[in-house]
Scaffold this motif. Structure first.
Motif, mmCIF file in Angstrom:
data_model
loop_
_atom_site.group_PDB
_atom_site.id
_atom_site.type_symbol
_atom_site.label_atom_id
_atom_site.label_comp_id
_atom_site.label_asym_id
_atom_site.label_seq_id
_atom_site.Cartn_x
_atom_site.Cartn_y
_atom_site.Cartn_z
ATOM 1 N N HIS A 205 0.837 -1.212 0.000
ATOM 2 C CA HIS A 205 0.000 0.000 0.000
ATOM 3 C C HIS A 205 0.867 1.256 0.000
ATOM 4 N N ALA A 206 1.835 1.285 0.922
ATOM 5 C CA ALA A 206 2.690 2.475 1.026
ATOM 6 C C ALA A 206 3.522 2.652 -0.244
ATOM 7 N N LEU A 207 4.010 1.537 -0.770
ATOM 8 C CA LEU A 207 4.877 1.597 -1.953
ATOM 9 C C LEU A 207 4.101 2.032 -3.196
ATOM 10 N N GLU A 208 2.928 1.475 -3.406
ATOM 11 C CA GLU A 208 2.149 1.886 -4.580
ATOM 12 C C GLU A 208 1.672 3.323 -4.436
ATOM 13 N N ALA A 209 1.333 3.725 -3.200
ATOM 14 C CA ALA A 209 0.930 5.122 -2.977
ATOM 15 C C ALA A 209 2.083 6.062 -3.332
ATOM 16 N N LEU A 210 3.285 5.672 -2.926
ATOM 17 C CA LEU A 210 4.460 6.506 -3.197
ATOM 18 C C LEU A 210 4.734 6.625 -4.692
ATOM 19 N N CYS A 211 4.447 5.585 -5.443
ATOM 20 C CA CYS A 211 4.752 5.555 -6.878
ATOM 21 C C CYS A 211 3.610 6.083 -7.753
ATOM 22 N N ALA A 212 2.444 6.298 -7.167
ATOM 23 C CA ALA A 212 1.305 6.778 -7.952
ATOM 24 C C ALA A 212 1.616 8.182 -8.486
ATOM 25 N N PRO A 213 1.141 8.498 -9.705
ATOM 26 C CA PRO A 213 1.582 9.724 -10.376
ATOM 27 C C PRO A 213 0.753 10.961 -10.038
ATOM 28 N N PHE A 214 0.235 11.055 -8.822
ATOM 29 C CA PHE A 214 -0.647 12.173 -8.489
ATOM 30 C C PHE A 214 0.000 13.104 -7.464
ATOM 31 N N TYR A 215 -0.502 14.339 -7.400
ATOM 32 C CA TYR A 215 0.048 15.323 -6.473
ATOM 33 C C TYR A 215 -0.594 15.154 -5.101
ATOM 34 N N HIS A 216 0.174 14.650 -4.142
ATOM 35 C CA HIS A 216 -0.341 14.487 -2.780
ATOM 36 C C HIS A 216 0.850 14.290 -1.821
ATOM 37 N N PRO A 217 1.626 15.380 -1.604
ATOM 38 C CA PRO A 217 2.829 15.262 -0.754
ATOM 39 C C PRO A 217 2.543 14.731 0.647
ATOM 40 N N MET A 218 1.365 15.010 1.207
ATOM 41 C CA MET A 218 1.048 14.489 2.544
ATOM 42 C C MET A 218 1.066 12.968 2.522
ATOM 43 N N ALA A 219 0.413 12.407 1.513
ATOM 44 C CA ALA A 219 0.364 10.947 1.397
ATOM 45 C C ALA A 219 1.768 10.369 1.171
ATOM 46 N N GLU A 220 2.591 11.092 0.392
ATOM 47 C CA GLU A 220 3.961 10.631 0.165
ATOM 48 C C GLU A 220 4.744 10.558 1.468
ATOM 49 N N GLY A 221 4.586 11.576 2.285
ATOM 50 C CA GLY A 221 5.299 11.609 3.564
ATOM 51 C C GLY A 221 4.873 10.457 4.465
ATOM 52 N N ILE A 222 3.578 10.205 4.514
ATOM 53 C CA ILE A 222 3.071 9.100 5.338
ATOM 54 C C ILE A 222 3.584 7.763 4.787
ATOM 55 N N ALA A 223 3.640 7.652 3.460
ATOM 56 C CA ALA A 223 4.066 6.396 2.833
ATOM 57 C C ALA A 223 5.510 6.047 3.189
ATOM 58 N N ILE A 224 6.411 7.005 3.113
ATOM 59 C CA ILE A 224 7.820 6.629 3.344
ATOM 60 C C ILE A 224 8.073 6.278 4.807
ATOM 61 N N GLU A 225 7.384 6.930 5.715
ATOM 62 C CA GLU A 225 7.567 6.564 7.126
ATOM 63 C C GLU A 225 6.937 5.196 7.414
ATOM 64 N N ALA A 226 5.834 4.900 6.753
ATOM 65 C CA ALA A 226 5.237 3.563 6.903
ATOM 66 C C ALA A 226 6.222 2.501 6.429
ATOM 67 N N ILE A 227 6.910 2.769 5.334
ATOM 68 C CA ILE A 227 7.858 1.780 4.798
ATOM 69 C C ILE A 227 9.036 1.601 5.763
ATOM 70 N N ARG A 228 9.475 2.689 6.395
ATOM 71 C CA ARG A 228 10.542 2.552 7.402
ATOM 72 C C ARG A 228 10.063 1.664 8.561
ATOM 73 N N LEU A 229 8.836 1.884 9.016
ATOM 74 C CA LEU A 229 8.302 1.061 10.112
ATOM 75 C C LEU A 229 8.253 -0.414 9.714
ATOM 76 N N VAL A 230 7.865 -0.686 8.472
ATOM 77 C CA VAL A 230 7.841 -2.081 8.002
ATOM 78 C C VAL A 230 9.257 -2.643 8.008
ATOM 79 N N LYS A 231 10.191 -1.873 7.486
ATOM 80 C CA LYS A 231 11.582 -2.353 7.390
ATOM 81 C C LYS A 231 12.116 -2.719 8.777
ATOM 82 N N GLU A 232 11.813 -1.882 9.748
ATOM 83 C CA GLU A 232 12.416 -2.097 11.064
ATOM 84 C C GLU A 232 11.620 -3.029 11.968
ATOM 85 N N ASN A 233 10.392 -3.354 11.576
ATOM 86 C CA ASN A 233 9.562 -4.146 12.485
ATOM 87 C C ASN A 233 8.982 -5.434 11.936
ATOM 88 N N LEU A 234 8.789 -5.522 10.611
ATOM 89 C CA LEU A 234 8.132 -6.727 10.095
ATOM 90 C C LEU A 234 8.953 -8.006 10.328
#
Ligand SMILES: [Zn+2]
Length: 386
Positions: A205-234
């Motif tokens: 979800h976070a990765l596809e949101a980050l790669c989607a071609p639309f203007y939504h910097p808030m969503a981008e910011g949430i996406a990259i931090e979500a991916i960090r949480l996955v990396k460090e916790n999954l």
């Protein structure tokens, strides 16, 4: 563990922390629910943690009925049966308890108890959502027991239309649950392979949101931090199921992934929805298998955001190749199969897979608009490991 206890107000009211599910009776009162329909799946319905929670509500004066007639990919009939249970028991709200299937079914039931039209009339196409009688939607409290779909913070449900074997998205802004409880205690009993597959769904979800071609910097910011949480916790949550900190962070990553994907999803979900409706395989597992193949197919369009992400994740190589290598390594670590052949799929319906993926609403969020033939090719790549 008190360090995690918190109340957040976006994207909806969120009660976060270890053992916060014990606040359920109070939260029912807070949103005006006296007699909740407790919606969950048949497996969870049997678990002591479920009956303990229901008894807790009953001891505090709530009249509760359990509804668990839900398939792992919930369908229209499940929703209709839930609406009948709600009306027959004269309920006044819904507790959505479980993984994505239970949450999606429960949200659709809460929507449908106040409508006169048929479920598919509210499919997320054009402005169909304006047909909804918003006053009729029952108040809902969502309590996820897996960390992946993030359906607890979503304004839609994915319901399978069995007649045409497609997954349809039912949408209304007020389907967003009134309150969400994120309690890591509810996820410690998940077996490692489910923890892995659902966690990979959160990542997709976070990765596809980050790669989607639309203007939504808030969503981008949430996406990259979500991916960090996955990396460090999954990996930790998979290896050590009772690690409450890892479980807490994965629940949050899951909610964040679903918050981010209002920016759009993409080819992983377009294919996973098509395959899920046709083969009844686990949604997170389908995304996990697809991830590297879709990344490769999208490469020319996503090198910039992926390089920024790789840099943020402090990977040894801050570019597309570094991120791709991390995805492959993570999948191996989590024992995710590398191909669809490994989970028993074959190429007999490959063209139909391509056709359905092309028509799936998630396809619109992919950074490259693939044709039906390209979706078929992508499926075949993932089938054979090309
Ligand atoms: Zn998903």
């Amino acid at each position: 563990m008190d360090a995690f206890t918190a109340n957040w107000n976006y994207p909806t009211q969120m009660k976060v922390g270890v053992e916060r599910s014990k606040d359920l009776p109070d939260i029912c009162r807070m949103v005006g629910i006296q007699a909740p329909l407790f919606v969950t799946d048949p497996g969870l319905a049997e678990l002591p943690m479920t009956s303990a929670l229901i008894q807790r509500c009953e001891r505090q004066g709530h009249r509760v009925s359990l509804f668990s007639n839900i398939k792992s990919n919930p369908n229209g009939e499940n929703v209709i049966a839930g609406v009948q249970a709600f009306r027959a028991g004269r309920h006044d709200g819904v507790i959505a308890f479980g993984g994505g299937s239970a949450l999606d079914a429960a949200k659709a039931i809460a929507l449908m108890v106040g409508q006169d039209r048929a479920l598919w009339d509210f499919e997320d196409v054009g402005d169909n959502w304006l047909r909804v009688n918003a006053q009729g939607i029952a108040p809902t409290i969502a309590v996820p027991t897996t960390a992946g779909t993030g359906s607890e913070v979503g304004r839609a449900s994915v319901i399978t239309d069995e007649k045409s074997q497609v997954k349809r998205i039912i949408f209304h802004p007020d389907m967003l649950p009134n309150v969400v409880i994120l309690d890591p205690n509810l996820t410690v009993g998940l077996p490692p392979h489910i923890t892995a597959a659902t966690g990979m769904d959160a990542l997709s979800h976070a990765l596809e949101a980050l790669c989607a071609p639309f203007y939504h910097p808030m969503a981008e910011g949430i996406a990259i931090e979500a991916i960090r949480l996955v990396k460090e916790n999954l990996p930790l949550a998979v290896a050590q199921g009772d690690h409450l900190e890892a479980r807490m962070n994965m629940l949050v990553a899951s909610s964040m992934g679903a918050t981010a994907f209002q920016r759009g999803l993409g080819a992983m979900h377009a294919l996973a929805h098509a395959l899920g409706a046709m083969y009844d395989k686990h949604h997170g597992l389908l995304n996990a298998v697809l991830m590297p193949y879709v990344l490769k197919a999208n490469r020319v369009a996503i090198e910039k955001p992926i390089a920024r992400l790789a840099n943020y994740l402090q990977l040894s190589s801050s570019d597309f190749d570094g991120f791709y290598a991390w995805v492959i390594e993570l999948r191996q670590q989590l024992e995710i199969p590398h191909t669809f052949a490994d989970i028993g799929l074959d190429d007999q319906l490959a063209n139909l897979v391509g056709q359905k993926a092309y028509q799936d609403p998630s396809a619109g969020g992919n950074p490259i608009q693939f044709s039906e033939a390209e979706y078929t090719k992508l499926f075949l790549n993932a089938l054979h490991g090309a």
